[in-house]
Write a protein that holds these residues in place. Structure first.
Motif, mmCIF file in Angstrom:
data_model
loop_
_atom_site.group_PDB
_atom_site.id
_atom_site.type_symbol
_atom_site.label_atom_id
_atom_site.label_comp_id
_atom_site.label_asym_id
_atom_site.label_seq_id
_atom_site.Cartn_x
_atom_site.Cartn_y
_atom_site.Cartn_z
ATOM 1 N N LEU A 107 -1.752 8.539 0.660
ATOM 2 C CA LEU A 107 -2.473 7.259 0.630
ATOM 3 C C LEU A 107 -1.734 6.199 1.442
ATOM 4 C CD1 LEU A 107 -4.850 5.609 -0.472
ATOM 5 C CD2 LEU A 107 -3.468 5.112 -2.509
ATOM 6 N N ALA A 108 -0.417 6.174 1.331
ATOM 7 C CA ALA A 108 0.386 5.211 2.099
ATOM 8 C C ALA A 108 0.241 5.457 3.593
ATOM 9 C CB ALA A 108 1.847 5.308 1.678
ATOM 10 N N LEU A 109 0.256 6.765 3.959
ATOM 11 C CA LEU A 109 0.124 7.080 5.382
ATOM 12 C C LEU A 109 -1.265 6.714 5.907
ATOM 13 C CD1 LEU A 109 1.968 10.531 5.504
ATOM 14 C CD2 LEU A 109 2.795 8.311 6.333
ATOM 15 N N LEU A 110 -2.296 6.969 5.099
ATOM 16 C CA LEU A 110 -3.656 6.639 5.519
ATOM 17 C C LEU A 110 -3.851 5.124 5.668
ATOM 18 C CD1 LEU A 110 -5.735 9.179 3.344
ATOM 19 C CD2 LEU A 110 -5.361 9.242 5.824
ATOM 20 N N CYS A 111 -3.166 4.356 4.860
ATOM 21 C CA CYS A 111 -3.329 2.886 4.890
ATOM 22 C C CYS A 111 -2.538 2.221 6.016
ATOM 23 C CB CYS A 111 -2.903 2.286 3.551
ATOM 24 S SG CYS A 111 -4.063 2.630 2.206
ATOM 25 N N ARG A 112 -1.635 2.966 6.646
ATOM 26 C CA ARG A 112 -0.785 2.344 7.675
ATOM 27 C C ARG A 112 -1.624 1.789 8.834
ATOM 28 N NH1 ARG A 112 4.789 3.616 7.264
ATOM 29 N NH2 ARG A 112 5.104 3.170 9.485
ATOM 30 N N ALA A 113 -2.634 2.531 9.269
ATOM 31 C CA ALA A 113 -3.471 2.054 10.374
ATOM 32 C C ALA A 113 -4.212 0.774 9.992
ATOM 33 C CB ALA A 113 -4.457 3.160 10.780
ATOM 34 N N LEU A 114 -4.717 0.751 8.748
ATOM 35 C CA LEU A 114 -5.432 -0.444 8.291
ATOM 36 C C LEU A 114 -4.477 -1.628 8.145
ATOM 37 C CD1 LEU A 114 -8.187 -1.465 7.505
ATOM 38 C CD2 LEU A 114 -7.773 -0.716 5.146
ATOM 39 N N VAL A 115 -3.265 -1.326 7.676
ATOM 40 C CA VAL A 115 -2.262 -2.387 7.568
ATOM 41 C C VAL A 115 -1.929 -2.954 8.946
ATOM 42 C CG1 VAL A 115 0.166 -2.833 7.039
ATOM 43 C CG2 VAL A 115 -1.267 -1.613 5.398
ATOM 44 N N THR A 116 -1.762 -2.066 9.933
ATOM 45 C CA THR A 116 -1.454 -2.528 11.292
ATOM 46 C C THR A 116 -2.581 -3.391 11.849
ATOM 47 O OG1 THR A 116 -0.127 -0.552 11.712
ATOM 48 C CG2 THR A 116 -0.934 -1.765 13.635
ATOM 49 N N ARG A 117 -3.815 -2.950 11.618
ATOM 50 C CA ARG A 117 -4.954 -3.735 12.091
ATOM 51 C C ARG A 117 -4.990 -5.101 11.422
ATOM 52 N NH1 ARG A 117 -11.336 -1.865 11.639
ATOM 53 N NH2 ARG A 117 -12.208 -3.781 12.558
ATOM 54 N N THR B 129 0.813 -1.226 0.000
ATOM 55 C CA THR B 129 0.000 0.000 0.000
ATOM 56 C C THR B 129 0.841 1.268 0.000
ATOM 57 O OG1 THR B 129 -0.111 0.006 2.434
ATOM 58 C CG2 THR B 129 -1.846 -1.179 1.243
ATOM 59 N N GLY B 130 2.132 1.114 0.226
ATOM 60 C CA GLY B 130 2.985 2.297 0.308
ATOM 61 C C GLY B 130 3.348 2.858 -1.047
ATOM 62 N N TRP B 131 3.988 4.010 -1.019
ATOM 63 C CA TRP B 131 4.468 4.611 -2.256
ATOM 64 C C TRP B 131 5.483 3.652 -2.875
ATOM 65 C CZ3 TRP B 131 8.647 8.657 -3.237
ATOM 66 C CH2 TRP B 131 8.446 9.255 -4.486
ATOM 67 N N PRO B 132 5.343 3.273 -4.129
ATOM 68 C CA PRO B 132 6.201 2.243 -4.734
ATOM 69 C C PRO B 132 7.686 2.457 -4.542
ATOM 70 C CG PRO B 132 4.364 2.741 -6.193
ATOM 71 C CD PRO B 132 4.282 3.728 -5.058
ATOM 72 N N VAL B 133 8.124 3.723 -4.600
ATOM 73 C CA VAL B 133 9.573 3.967 -4.432
ATOM 74 C C VAL B 133 10.002 3.559 -3.020
ATOM 75 C CG1 VAL B 133 11.384 5.717 -4.414
ATOM 76 C CG2 VAL B 133 9.562 5.816 -6.136
ATOM 77 N N ALA B 134 9.214 3.966 -2.009
ATOM 78 C CA ALA B 134 9.533 3.583 -0.629
ATOM 79 C C ALA B 134 9.421 2.073 -0.442
ATOM 80 C CB ALA B 134 8.601 4.318 0.332
ATOM 81 N N ALA B 135 8.452 1.425 -1.139
ATOM 82 C CA ALA B 135 8.292 -0.031 -1.033
ATOM 83 C C ALA B 135 9.530 -0.744 -1.560
ATOM 84 C CB ALA B 135 7.039 -0.473 -1.791
ATOM 85 N N TRP B 136 10.091 -0.199 -2.685
ATOM 86 C CA TRP B 136 11.315 -0.816 -3.210
ATOM 87 C C TRP B 136 12.449 -0.762 -2.199
ATOM 88 C CZ3 TRP B 136 10.778 2.391 -8.314
ATOM 89 C CH2 TRP B 136 9.768 1.793 -9.117
ATOM 90 N N VAL B 137 12.561 0.340 -1.509
ATOM 91 C CA VAL B 137 13.624 0.491 -0.505
ATOM 92 C C VAL B 137 13.396 -0.468 0.668
ATOM 93 C CG1 VAL B 137 14.698 2.089 1.125
ATOM 94 C CG2 VAL B 137 14.048 2.886 -1.166
ATOM 95 N N SER B 138 12.126 -0.651 1.066
ATOM 96 C CA SER B 138 11.824 -1.503 2.220
ATOM 97 C C SER B 138 12.144 -2.968 1.955
ATOM 98 C CB SER B 138 10.351 -1.354 2.612
ATOM 99 O OG SER B 138 9.506 -1.928 1.609
#
Length: 541
Positions: free
Chosen positions: A482-492, A317-326
């Motif tokens: 969008l990535a920040l908004l999805c973080r809570a849902l991802v954690t849940r 759900t994160g920004w693709p560039v940040a996802a690649w780094v993760s």
């Protein structure tokens, strides 16, 4: 013989109890019960028309003389011609059906006499028809083989007649070795005080009373005491009549077999105990499963599942560039070799997880909980059963490490699955990224070529802002938001995956605890129940 008596069922019940007690109770007691069941079953299958009556006693008691007096002819040598009886002699009234019984008694043919085949047929005693009369070796003989033969035949005899003499009737050898131990067989015993003619008339009754006192002290309060003289015939008719009456009633053999069953079952019950059926409490089983879960490292695995699900959800759900780094960071589920997916069960046989081995503290907790399970069940049981439960509870603990590892490997943790909503967000993130890249490329073209400058009247704008800039900035900013908004849902979602993994793992660990500890303990309790129920049936209670 067994009609209406239930002897067949009681024999089977004692046999089942003996088999269930094997390896758990004293082998000597179990062997005795098993041998008794087999012996009684064998005797039950032989003729019911004959009753085995044995004459036993010490050297010089007049045992063989009493045997001859009952037979009506001199069959056993007495006196100086044979100071001691070295073998058993059988006199049989009624040939038909006696052969198998004599084989069962293992009396050699040369020591068998058919009463009806003797020359004095006119003197044959019809009152003893169906009797197999045995003259046993002397129980106080110095020959060990004589003792063994007496002990063997006493077990096979239907009615036992003990002959005492006035000089040695209080001898401890016969009272402690034979009379007192046979207190459970009172209904199939007689005691005879022989040589009564050698006692002054004024002392006879007091001597008989003294014998009665000693016999009562042996626990044989219902056993008749008769005074006889084999030499003069005094009291022999009364003894013959007593034997004949019992034989005619056709109850002696069955009474003896029932007494044997009761005695063997009572000894086995004494060794086994008679407490009720103990149960393993659900609370104790739950505590045991918790200790197994701790030993398997379930908390660490659950934490790894939550971390992996959270990381994968953020990458999706994160920004693709940040996802690649993760992706450069290690995945905890893969590091522990837990991410086997649906093929985990197939791969478990040749794959091991990397969950840390059980620590000493965790193993000590497992050992303590296993002991607690055994102690809870064993508390009301007799010591042999408690020891059997204790052995069973730890019998499979050496398998613990491998079984826990296999359970972890075979459990599908559902780490690799990405939720549908996360896949939709991923598509949206790619759309936003493409928009940003397109805006960047468009902006680069505009900067590089003045002919396409943003100041031209026909240049595309949105709200007064050039569209390339809107695409570039909007794609980047909306993707990050969008990535920040999805973080809570991802954690849940990750926590939900962790809870689901915890339930699945604990269910798998519960199966291991059931197989390695609970089932062996319950098998011992089932054996205990089988012994208890079998003995209750054998005893007729």
């Amino acid at each position: 013989m067994s009609d209406g008596s239930g002897l067949g069922d009681r024999i089977e019940a004692l046999g089942r109890a003996s088999d269930a007690a094997r390896g758990r109770l004293d082998d000597r007691v179990v062997d005795d019960a098993r041998a008794t069941a087999d012996r009684v079953a064998q005797r039950l299958g032989l003729t019911a028309e004959h009753t085995v009556v044995a004459i036993g006693g010490a050297t010089g008691s007049g045992k063989s003389s009493t045997f001859n007096a009952l037979a009506g002819v001199e069959l056993a040598s007495v006196g100086v011609r044979r100071p001691t009886t070295s073998w058993a002699t059988a006199c049989v009234w009624g040939r038909v059906g006696a052969a198998q019984l004599l084989d069962y008694l293992d009396i050699p043919p040369r020591h068998q006499v058919m009463r009806e085949s003797l020359l004095d047929l006119g003197k044959e005693d019809e009152a003893l028809q169906g009797v197999v009369l045995l003259d046993l070796p002397d129980h106080d003989s110095t020959e060990v083989s004589h003792h063994l033969e007496v002990d063997r035949l006493i077990e096979l005899t239907d009615l036992m007649v003990w002959v005492l003499d006035p000089q040695k009737y209080a001898d401890a050898a016969i009272h402690t070795r034979y009379l007192a131990p046979l207190a459970t067989h009172q209904e199939v015993m007689l005691v005879v005080l022989n040589h009564i003619d050698e006692v002054p008339p004024d002392r006879r009754q007091s001597m008989v009373d003294d014998v009665r006192r000693l016999v009562d002290a042996d626990g044989l309060t219902r056993v008749p005491v008769l005074a006889t003289s084999a030499r003069t015939g005094e009291g022999v008719d009364a003894l013959r009549a007593e034997i004949a009456e019992r034989v005619r009633a056709k109850q002696v053999t069955r009474a003896r077999l029932e007494a044997d069953l009761r005695a063997a079952a009572s000894r086995l019950r004494q060794a086994s105990g008679a407490s009720g059926h103990p149960e393993l409490s659900p609370e104790r089983i739950a505590t045991l499963e918790d200790s197994f879960a701790a030993a398997a490292g379930i908390p660490a695995v659950v934490q790894a599942v939550e971390s992996a699900a959270r990381d994968r959800g953020r990458r999706a759900t994160g920004w693709p560039v940040a996802a690649w780094v993760s992706r450069l960071r290690p995945d905890r589920a893969k590091r522990l070799h837990l991410d086997l997916g649906k093929d985990g069960a197939a791969l478990a046989g040749r794959h091991r997880t990397s969950v840390p081995m059980t620590a000493h503290v965790q193993r000590a907790r497992v050992d303590a909980e296993v002991r607690a399970v055994a102690d809870e069940v064993s508390e009301p049981l007799a010591r042999p059963w408690g020891e059997a439960v204790g052995r069973a509870s730890v019998s499979r603990l050496p398998e613990l490490g491998d079984r826990l590892d296999v359970a972890l490997s075979r459990t599908h943790l559902d780490v690799e699955r990405v939720p549908l909503w996360a896949r939709l967000v991923r598509v949206l993130q790619w759309v936003l990224l493409l928009a940003a890249v397109g805006g960047l490329a468009w902006s680069a073209v505009l900067v590089a070529d003045p002919r396409f400058g943003v100041d031209r009247p026909d240049a595309p704008h949105a709200g007064g802002i050039p569209v390339p800039a809107v695409l570039l900035v909007g794609g980047v900013v909306l993707g990050i938001l969008l990535a920040l908004l999805c973080r809570a849902l991802v954690t849940r979602t990750a926590r939900g995956r962790a809870r689901s993994a915890d339930r699945r793992l604990r269910s798998a660990i519960a199966d291991v605890a059931e197989e390695l500890v609970v089932q062996p303990v319950r098998a011992e309790l089932a054996a205990y129940d089988s012994v208890r129920e079998g003995l209750a049936r054998a005893l007729g209670t």
